[in-house]
Motif scaffolding. Structure first.
Motif, PDB file in Angstrom:
ATOM      1  N   PHE A   1       0.868  -1.183   0.000  1.00  0.00           N
ATOM      2  CA  PHE A   1       0.000   0.000   0.000  1.00  0.00           C
ATOM      3  C   PHE A   1       0.897   1.223   0.000  1.00  0.00           C
ATOM      4  O   PHE A   1       1.995   1.210  -0.536  1.00  0.00           O
ATOM      5  CB  PHE A   1      -0.957  -0.062   1.202  1.00  0.00           C
ATOM      6  N   LYS A   2       0.451   2.288   0.626  1.00  0.00           N
ATOM      7  CA  LYS A   2       1.174   3.555   0.561  1.00  0.00           C
ATOM      8  C   LYS A   2       2.561   3.481   1.204  1.00  0.00           C
ATOM      9  O   LYS A   2       3.510   4.116   0.728  1.00  0.00           O
ATOM     10  CB  LYS A   2       0.339   4.667   1.196  1.00  0.00           C
ATOM     11  N   PHE A   3       2.696   2.726   2.299  1.00  0.00           N
ATOM     12  CA  PHE A   3       4.004   2.631   2.950  1.00  0.00           C
ATOM     13  C   PHE A   3       5.012   1.937   2.030  1.00  0.00           C
ATOM     14  O   PHE A   3       6.203   2.244   2.073  1.00  0.00           O
ATOM     15  CB  PHE A   3       3.875   1.883   4.282  1.00  0.00           C
ATOM     16  N   THR A   4       4.535   1.040   1.185  1.00  0.00           N
ATOM     17  CA  THR A   4       5.394   0.385   0.184  1.00  0.00           C
ATOM     18  C   THR A   4       6.001   1.435  -0.748  1.00  0.00           C
ATOM     19  O   THR A   4       7.194   1.373  -1.079  1.00  0.00           O
ATOM     20  CB  THR A   4       4.564  -0.617  -0.651  1.00  0.00           C
ATOM     21  N   ILE A   5       5.171   2.391  -1.162  1.00  0.00           N
ATOM     22  CA  ILE A   5       5.634   3.455  -2.065  1.00  0.00           C
ATOM     23  C   ILE A   5       6.629   4.363  -1.334  1.00  0.00           C
ATOM     24  O   ILE A   5       7.662   4.750  -1.885  1.00  0.00           O
ATOM     25  CB  ILE A   5       4.437   4.271  -2.592  1.00  0.00           C
ATOM     26  N   GLU A   6       6.304   4.707  -0.088  1.00  0.00           N
ATOM     27  CA  GLU A   6       7.210   5.553   0.707  1.00  0.00           C
ATOM     28  C   GLU A   6       8.603   4.929   0.784  1.00  0.00           C
ATOM     29  O   GLU A   6       9.620   5.607   0.561  1.00  0.00           O
ATOM     30  CB  GLU A   6       6.665   5.723   2.122  1.00  0.00           C
ATOM     31  N   LYS A   7       8.635   3.656   1.136  1.00  0.00           N
ATOM     32  CA  LYS A   7       9.935   2.976   1.290  1.00  0.00           C
ATOM     33  C   LYS A   7      10.685   2.941  -0.040  1.00  0.00           C
ATOM     34  O   LYS A   7      11.904   3.169  -0.071  1.00  0.00           O
ATOM     35  CB  LYS A   7       9.729   1.548   1.819  1.00  0.00           C
ATOM     36  N   TYR A   8       9.957   2.675  -1.109  1.00  0.00           N
ATOM     37  CA  TYR A   8      10.603   2.614  -2.425  1.00  0.00           C
ATOM     38  C   TYR A   8      11.241   3.961  -2.769  1.00  0.00           C
ATOM     39  O   TYR A   8      12.377   4.022  -3.249  1.00  0.00           O
ATOM     40  CB  TYR A   8       9.590   2.216  -3.502  1.00  0.00           C
ATOM     41  N   LEU A   9      10.513   5.052  -2.511  1.00  0.00           N
ATOM     42  CA  LEU A   9      11.046   6.393  -2.804  1.00  0.00           C
ATOM     43  C   LEU A   9      12.270   6.699  -1.956  1.00  0.00           C
ATOM     44  O   LEU A   9      13.317   7.108  -2.476  1.00  0.00           O
ATOM     45  CB  LEU A   9       9.963   7.453  -2.552  1.00  0.00           C
ATOM     46  N   LEU A  10      12.155   6.494  -0.653  1.00  0.00           N
ATOM     47  CA  LEU A  10      13.236   6.911   0.248  1.00  0.00           C
ATOM     48  C   LEU A  10      14.460   5.996   0.154  1.00  0.00           C
ATOM     49  O   LEU A  10      15.553   6.377   0.568  1.00  0.00           O
ATOM     50  CB  LEU A  10      12.721   6.996   1.683  1.00  0.00           C
ATOM     51  N   GLU A  11      14.277   4.803  -0.410  1.00  0.00           N
ATOM     52  CA  GLU A  11      15.413   3.898  -0.609  1.00  0.00           C
ATOM     53  C   GLU A  11      15.994   4.009  -2.022  1.00  0.00           C
ATOM     54  O   GLU A  11      16.992   3.366  -2.336  1.00  0.00           O
ATOM     55  CB  GLU A  11      14.983   2.445  -0.333  1.00  0.00           C
ATOM     56  N   SER A  12      15.363   4.819  -2.882  1.00  0.00           N
ATOM     57  CA  SER A  12      15.838   4.987  -4.254  1.00  0.00           C
ATOM     58  C   SER A  12      17.028   5.951  -4.287  1.00  0.00           C
ATOM     59  O   SER A  12      17.430   6.512  -3.261  1.00  0.00           O
ATOM     60  CB  SER A  12      14.716   5.538  -5.139  1.00  0.00           C
ATOM     61  N   ASN A  13      17.543   6.175  -5.480  1.00  0.00           N
ATOM     62  CA  ASN A  13      18.655   7.128  -5.644  1.00  0.00           C
ATOM     63  C   ASN A  13      18.168   8.564  -5.797  1.00  0.00           C
ATOM     64  O   ASN A  13      18.972   9.481  -5.964  1.00  0.00           O
ATOM     65  CB  ASN A  13      19.499   6.742  -6.866  1.00  0.00           C
ATOM     66  N   LEU A  14      16.849   8.742  -5.779  1.00  0.00           N
ATOM     67  CA  LEU A  14      16.278  10.080  -5.917  1.00  0.00           C
ATOM     68  C   LEU A  14      16.388  10.879  -4.632  1.00  0.00           C
ATOM     69  O   LEU A  14      16.435  10.312  -3.532  1.00  0.00           O
ATOM     70  CB  LEU A  14      14.789   9.963  -6.256  1.00  0.00           C
ATOM     71  N   GLN A  15      16.374  12.203  -4.789  1.00  0.00           N
ATOM     72  CA  GLN A  15      16.058  13.045  -3.649  1.00  0.00           C
ATOM     73  C   GLN A  15      14.529  13.056  -3.526  1.00  0.00           C
ATOM     74  O   GLN A  15      13.831  13.179  -4.540  1.00  0.00           O
ATOM     75  CB  GLN A  15      16.572  14.469  -3.852  1.00  0.00           C
ATOM     76  N   GLY A  16      14.020  12.930  -2.314  1.00  0.00           N
ATOM     77  CA  GLY A  16      12.567  12.882  -2.175  1.00  0.00           C
ATOM     78  C   GLY A  16      12.129  13.016  -0.735  1.00  0.00           C
ATOM     79  O   GLY A  16      12.934  12.945   0.197  1.00  0.00           O
ATOM     80  N   ALA A  17      10.842  13.227  -0.574  1.00  0.00           N
ATOM     81  CA  ALA A  17      10.239  13.347   0.753  1.00  0.00           C
ATOM     82  C   ALA A  17       8.815  12.824   0.685  1.00  0.00           C
ATOM     83  O   ALA A  17       8.234  12.662  -0.400  1.00  0.00           O
ATOM     84  CB  ALA A  17      10.250  14.805   1.224  1.00  0.00           C
ATOM     85  N   VAL A  18       8.253  12.574   1.861  1.00  0.00           N
ATOM     86  CA  VAL A  18       6.884  12.071   1.974  1.00  0.00           C
ATOM     87  C   VAL A  18       6.101  13.012   2.868  1.00  0.00           C
ATOM     88  O   VAL A  18       6.572  13.397   3.944  1.00  0.00           O
ATOM     89  CB  VAL A  18       6.862  10.651   2.577  1.00  0.00           C
ATOM     90  N   ILE A  19       4.914  13.403   2.412  1.00  0.00           N
ATOM     91  CA  ILE A  19       3.992  14.132   3.275  1.00  0.00           C
ATOM     92  C   ILE A  19       2.812  13.200   3.542  1.00  0.00           C
ATOM     93  O   ILE A  19       2.291  12.563   2.626  1.00  0.00           O
ATOM     94  CB  ILE A  19       3.547  15.477   2.652  1.00  0.00           C
TER      95      ILE A  19
END
Length: 292
Positions: free
Chosen positions: A126-144
């Motif tokens: 679900f949404k936490f899956t997406i959060e983890k994928y973003l924050l573990e990627s090579n991108l700069q990113g944040a979650v609200i």
């Protein structure tokens, strides 16, 4: 950070963010399935560049992703959730983030939901899956992670247009509420200060109100009684097992406290519930009733 793509641009949260970014001299691409809608026309008049498309056909957006500095990722709302809709949402989010990574997008801000990490226990994709994928990627990113939208009270499922307040949540449990305009403002602040927010997850919400307190405020503002209808948990289980589990989680564990000091350090004043009702909410509830 100059050019931002906002997905879900004609939804309440997306629209608020597009207007806020435009007011602060960003160039904005607004992704919408229907560029002919009145919401889309209003965004275009305000200066947004409309892009017809959706995240299900993410490959078609490949060239656009090369042109943007930032992505505000808002996924389509799902009103009756299930294991299947959760998994589809996780897949859509991950594909969008993967494309951003491939095309060199500088920064991705993903709009999740309050307590997405706690929901992971019964919603494994679900949404936490997406959060983890973003924050573990090579991108700069944040979650609200926004709290409950005040604007959701205007949905038919709350029944205010019919003089009822249909409440699916634990009636004595206070939860945080926020306006979509405030989410848009905070999203703009994050993009303006993206390096300071890189890697951060921000729980974003305002005042705590239990359903009975919301009811009391509504009755005071409308100057008339409203029928309070508490939806039994067994009915919620019949409608949506995942939503019923969420309600049980709120009842048993509650939400983690929001770091109001951190929010105030960037955005000193959020819209209060009473202020939202006075400025827009009560008028819109009256309009709902007039359309009956």
């Amino acid at each position: 950070m100059k050019t931002i793509l906002v997905t879900g641009a004609t939804g309440k949260q997306g629209t608020a963010t597009v207007y806020e970014l435009l007011k602060n001299n960003f160039e904005v691409f607004a992704l919408t399935r229907n560029p002919q809608s009145s919401e889309a026309h209003n965004l275009e008049k305000a200066g947004a560049v409309l892009v017809k498309g959706d995240l299900e056909n993410i490959e078609a957006l490949s060239d656009l992703f090369k042109k943007i500095d930032g992505l505000y990722l808002v996924l389509p709302p799902v009103w009756i959730s299930s294991k299947e809709t959760d998994e589809k949402e996780a897949e859509l989010g991950i594909k969008a983030i993967r494309l951003a990574e491939e095309q060199g997008v500088k920064f991705v801000l993903y709009s999740s939901v309050l307590a997405s990490d706690k929901q992971d226990a019964f919603r494994p994709k679900f949404k936490f899956t997406i959060e983890k994928y973003l924050l573990e990627s090579n991108l700069q990113g944040a979650v609200i992670r926004p709290a409950s939208f005040m604007e959701n009270l205007l949905l038919p499922s709350f029944g205010l247009g019919e003089g009822k307040f249909i409440n699916p949540l634990p009636e004595e449990t206070a939860i945080s509420w926020v306006t979509t305009n405030d989410i848009g403002t905070f999203a703009r602040i994050i993009f303006q200060n993206y390096q300071a927010f890189n890697g951060k997850t921000v729980d974003f919400g305002g005042e705590l109100f239990a359903p009975k307190q919301v009811l009391k405020l509504l009755e005071e503002k409308l100057k008339q009684p409203i029928e309070f209808v508490q939806v039994p948990l067994e009915i919620l289980h019949q409608q949506s097992e995942t939503f019923a589990r969420l309600v049980e989680m709120i009842d048993q564990e509650g939400y983690d406290p929001i770091d109001y000091e951190f929010i105030a350090s960037w955005m000193p004043k959020l819209t209060g519930f009473e202020q939202w009702m006075d400025e827009t909410g009560i008028q819109k509830i009256k309009e709902l009733r007039n359309h009956k």
